[in-house]
Motif scaffolding. Structure first.
Motif, PDB file in Angstrom:
ATOM      1  N   ALA A  82       8.889   3.370  -4.857  1.00 37.28           N
ATOM      2  CA  ALA A  82       7.871   2.324  -4.958  1.00 37.28           C
ATOM      3  C   ALA A  82       8.514   0.977  -5.253  1.00 37.28           C
ATOM      4  N   ASN A  83       9.493   0.966  -6.139  1.00 32.85           N
ATOM      5  CA  ASN A  83      10.202  -0.265  -6.481  1.00 32.85           C
ATOM      6  C   ASN A  83      10.906  -0.840  -5.246  1.00 32.85           C
ATOM      7  N   ASP A  84      11.583   0.013  -4.488  1.00 36.53           N
ATOM      8  CA  ASP A  84      12.277  -0.435  -3.276  1.00 36.53           C
ATOM      9  C   ASP A  84      11.290  -1.001  -2.247  1.00 36.53           C
ATOM     10  N   THR A 129       0.415  -9.531  -5.504  1.00 39.66           N
ATOM     11  CA  THR A 129       0.133  -8.116  -5.772  1.00 39.66           C
ATOM     12  C   THR A 129       1.432  -7.328  -5.910  1.00 39.66           C
ATOM     13  N   ALA A 130       2.437  -7.680  -5.132  1.00 38.33           N
ATOM     14  CA  ALA A 130       3.728  -6.983  -5.214  1.00 38.33           C
ATOM     15  C   ALA A 130       4.393  -7.265  -6.563  1.00 38.33           C
ATOM     16  N   PHE A 131       4.317  -8.515  -7.026  1.00 36.37           N
ATOM     17  CA  PHE A 131       4.886  -8.836  -8.338  1.00 36.37           C
ATOM     18  C   PHE A 131       4.166  -8.072  -9.445  1.00 36.37           C
ATOM     19  N   MET A 132       2.847  -7.968  -9.332  1.00 41.22           N
ATOM     20  CA  MET A 132       2.063  -7.245 -10.347  1.00 41.22           C
ATOM     21  C   MET A 132       2.437  -5.763 -10.349  1.00 41.22           C
ATOM     22  N   ALA A 133       2.594  -5.187  -9.170  1.00 36.51           N
ATOM     23  CA  ALA A 133       2.957  -3.777  -9.079  1.00 36.51           C
ATOM     24  C   ALA A 133       4.366  -3.537  -9.624  1.00 36.51           C
ATOM     25  N   LEU A 134       5.299  -4.447  -9.329  1.00 41.43           N
ATOM     26  CA  LEU A 134       6.652  -4.331  -9.885  1.00 41.43           C
ATOM     27  C   LEU A 134       6.617  -4.405 -11.408  1.00 41.43           C
ATOM     28  N   GLU A 148       0.838  -1.217   0.000  1.00 38.79           N
ATOM     29  CA  GLU A 148       0.000   0.000   0.000  1.00 38.79           C
ATOM     30  C   GLU A 148       0.870   1.263   0.000  1.00 38.79           C
ATOM     31  N   GLN A 149       1.944   1.255   0.780  1.00 43.96           N
ATOM     32  CA  GLN A 149       2.872   2.388   0.779  1.00 43.96           C
ATOM     33  C   GLN A 149       3.508   2.549  -0.603  1.00 43.96           C
ATOM     34  N   ALA A 150       3.838   1.430  -1.222  1.00 40.82           N
ATOM     35  CA  ALA A 150       4.446   1.473  -2.553  1.00 40.82           C
ATOM     36  C   ALA A 150       3.472   2.028  -3.582  1.00 40.82           C
ATOM     37  N   ARG A 151       2.212   1.641  -3.486  1.00 33.83           N
ATOM     38  CA  ARG A 151       1.190   2.171  -4.415  1.00 33.83           C
ATOM     39  C   ARG A 151       1.083   3.687  -4.268  1.00 33.83           C
TER      40      ARG A 151
END
Length: 176
Positions: free
Chosen positions: A53-55, A69-74, A39-42
């Motif tokens: 966001a990547n980190d 979800t993290a893989f999708m966001a990356l 959520e923080q990354a989004r």
């Protein structure tokens, strides 16, 4: 008497296997800390800070490597940075966790088209058609991307990388 050691070894093996399987958490249970980091990354991604966001997403995966979800966001971040190969890899990681994820199939197909691999993108579209009982927005979006084709830069790079056949080599050579 001869079968007692074999039977005992088999019983121990079955007991060890069942306790190992029971000790694993189900795929559906993602560590809440990992979800919070995503959520923080989004939020960082929407603010335009793709590096942060990547980190954060990599940290979320360190906390829980099963966070699809993290893989999708990356993958989305890699696509936004113009890195379709990296995006394809992250979508593949998400698909390994859930092979029938419609968004991951469509996203990977989109990245494949960006890279120029239209045939593989069509394979993803065929998978989407099998999975969707009715019309899916993912299927329609991927079909439109495939119809549009790869970006012009990819097309020109593909055209310039073609190796001439032996007959073409002789035609293009200048006489000495």
């Amino acid at each position: 008497m001869r079968f007692v050691p074999v039977a005992l070894a088999a019983a121990i093996g079955v007991a060890a296997l069942s306790t190992a399987v029971m000790g694993q958490k189900p795929d559906a249970q993602i560590d809440p800390r990992s979800v919070a980091i995503v959520e923080q990354a989004r939020a960082a991604q929407h603010a335009g800070n793709l590096e942060q966001a990547n980190d954060l997403l990599e940290s979320a995966l360190a906390v829980d490597p099963k966070n699809r979800t993290a893989f999708m966001a990356l993958a989305e971040i890699a696509k936004a940075q113009g890195l379709p190969g990296k995006s394809i890899r992250f979508y593949r990681e998400a698909l390994e966790l859930e092979p029938n994820d419609l968004a991951a199939l469509a996203g990977q197909g989109d990245a494949l088209v960006q890279k120029g691999a239209v045939t593989k993108a069509r394979e993803n579209l065929a998978k989407l058609k099998k999975l969707c009982t009715a019309t899916c927005p993912e299927e329609a979006r991927l079909a439109a991307v495939i119809e549009k084709g790869p970006p012009p830069a990819v097309l020109s790079a593909q055209a310039s990388s073609k190796v001439p056949t032996p007959g073409e080599e002789q035609k293009t050579r200048k006489p000495e």
